[in-house]
Design a protein around this motif. Structure first.
Motif, PDB file in Angstrom:
ATOM      1  N   GLU A  42       3.347 -14.561  -8.992  1.00 60.07           N
ATOM      2  CA  GLU A  42       3.325 -13.117  -9.132  1.00 60.07           C
ATOM      3  C   GLU A  42       2.443 -12.656 -10.203  1.00 60.07           C
ATOM      4  N   GLN A  43       2.322 -13.359 -11.254  1.00 60.26           N
ATOM      5  CA  GLN A  43       1.434 -12.796 -12.069  1.00 60.26           C
ATOM      6  C   GLN A  43      -0.109 -13.281 -11.600  1.00 60.26           C
ATOM      7  N   ASN A  96       0.350 -12.408  -0.146  1.00 58.88           N
ATOM      8  CA  ASN A  96       1.788 -12.597   0.814  1.00 58.88           C
ATOM      9  C   ASN A  96       2.663 -11.645  -0.057  1.00 58.88           C
ATOM     10  N   ILE A  97       3.064 -10.562   0.355  1.00 57.11           N
ATOM     11  CA  ILE A  97       4.028  -9.684  -0.373  1.00 57.11           C
ATOM     12  C   ILE A  97       5.615  -9.978   0.301  1.00 57.11           C
ATOM     13  N   GLY A  98       5.505 -10.996   1.095  1.00 57.97           N
ATOM     14  CA  GLY A  98       6.821 -11.073   2.034  1.00 57.97           C
ATOM     15  C   GLY A  98       7.618 -12.004   1.200  1.00 57.97           C
ATOM     16  N   ALA A 115       3.086 -18.326   4.652  1.00 57.91           N
ATOM     17  CA  ALA A 115       2.324 -17.738   5.938  1.00 57.91           C
ATOM     18  C   ALA A 115       0.813 -17.655   6.060  1.00 57.91           C
ATOM     19  N   LEU A 116       0.618 -18.046   7.138  1.00 54.78           N
ATOM     20  CA  LEU A 116      -1.034 -18.240   7.628  1.00 54.78           C
ATOM     21  C   LEU A 116      -1.646 -16.873   7.530  1.00 54.78           C
ATOM     22  N   ALA A 175       1.768 -18.850  -0.032  1.00 56.42           N
ATOM     23  CA  ALA A 175       3.290 -18.635  -0.232  1.00 56.42           C
ATOM     24  C   ALA A 175       3.839 -17.279  -0.566  1.00 56.42           C
ATOM     25  N   PRO A 176       5.190 -17.079  -0.283  1.00 59.58           N
ATOM     26  CA  PRO A 176       5.475 -15.851  -0.535  1.00 59.58           C
ATOM     27  C   PRO A 176       5.396 -15.417  -2.109  1.00 59.58           C
ATOM     28  N   HIS A 177       4.954 -14.043  -2.307  1.00 57.31           N
ATOM     29  CA  HIS A 177       4.895 -13.557  -3.471  1.00 57.31           C
ATOM     30  C   HIS A 177       3.756 -14.204  -4.341  1.00 57.31           C
TER      31      HIS A 177
END
Length: 315
Positions: A175-176, A250-252, A257-258, A295-297
């Motif tokens: 996230e950072q 990817n904020i999910g 996700a591709l 990757a997510p986040h």
């Protein structure tokens, strides 16, 4: 305090009570009252305090409670006072929750940077929300006038915090990296909100990556390129070459996700050598499309160098 004591306005025969706007009270600090710029002595007040700051050698003023609600006349008054002071002083305006882009041209004329969000802290929800806000303000990024996404709550924070205890940033490392990637490609002013001497090596590396800093300091045509649900891409140009910058987010939640980008969206070329800005690794040649699993986040940040054409339209 000045109004309660009805202190004199320097350079004027008037007093604080004569220029105050009792209807303009800060909602979160009840000892701040606005100035009614239609009253005699109001401009003299701003002139006097800026002249004092200039005498002290101040080169940066952050004026709080100015833009939500929007105090246009006071912004002009403070800006004009800075011009009269004959010292180069940067004017920063704050805070900005629900700040409408309808004020963009006025802000560009009378300040150098302005907050576009509420206070930004080390919380995932704050970071996720910032993508919508930055997307709205991207068209108004201008050299010398910057939409400000707020401080970087990284490293060792909370030592004497308004919110939370003494702590390391609650954002994950991914996230950072996402935060720094967005702030860089959005060209937000970078203000560190932690304690440098006691922050860890990961934090210092985030702040000292030369290529990331170059994107923040020198890129142009910064824009949101794609948004498909929780998958977001931003792009920017490099002003001294045909190189491009690309950020994937990817904020999910859930699984990686591709994200697939048609490279012709970046410009006239569609074949690029791709360099990962965060890792320093050259990823090779991508032709037509770039697709990466994120990757997510998490985020990826690339510099893309166009391949030379062979003269018949292909690389």
């Amino acid at each position: 305090m000045a109004v309660r004591q009805n202190l004199p306005v320097f350079g004027s025969t008037l007093h604080a009570g004569d220029i105050a706007d009792p209807e303009s009270l800060c909602t979160w600090v009840d000892d701040m009252m606005g100035v009614d710029m239609s009253k005699p002595g109001a401009q003299a007040y701003y002139d006097s305090i800026v002249a004092l700051y200039a005498e002290w050698g101040v080169d940066y003023i952050k004026a709080d409670d100015m833009i939500s609600p929007y105090h246009g006349a006071e912004i002009e008054g403070l800006s004009n006072a800075i011009k009269r002071a004959k010292r180069k002083i940067v004017l920063s305006l704050s805070p900005g929750p629900d700040l409408s882009t309808e004020y963009a041209e006025h802000l560009k004329q009378y300040s150098e940077l302005w907050r576009i969000s509420a206070d930004f802290w080390d919380r995932w929800d704050d970071l996720k929300k910032q993508f919508d806000i930055c997307g709205q303000w991207a068209a108004h990024i201008t050299p010398g006038a910057w939409p400000d996404a707020d401080m970087l709550p990284l490293g060792h924070i909370g030592i004497r915090a308004e919110r939370g205890i003494d702590r390391a940033s609650l954002l994950t490392h991914d996230e950072q990296i996402m935060l720094m990637s967005l702030w860089a490609i959005f060209r937000s002013p970078l203000m560190f909100g932690g304690d440098l001497p006691t922050s860890d090596a990961f934090t210092i590396n985030l702040l000292t990556n030369a290529e990331v800093m170059a994107i923040n300091q020198t890129s142009c045509a910064n824009r949101e390129l794609l948004r498909q649900g929780d998958l977001i891409a931003w792009a920017a140009d490099r002003p001294d070459s045909d190189d491009k910058y690309l950020a994937l987010f990817n904020i999910g939640g859930g699984a990686p996700a591709l994200i697939k980008i048609k490279l012709s969206l970046l410009g006239t070329q569609s074949d690029y050598e791709v360099h990962d800005v965060w890792t320093g690794v050259n990823l090779g040649v991508f032709r037509g499309n770039l697709q990466e699993r994120v990757a997510p986040h998490s985020a990826k940040l690339y510099r893309l160098r166009p391949l030379p054409s062979n003269g018949n339209g292909s690389a």
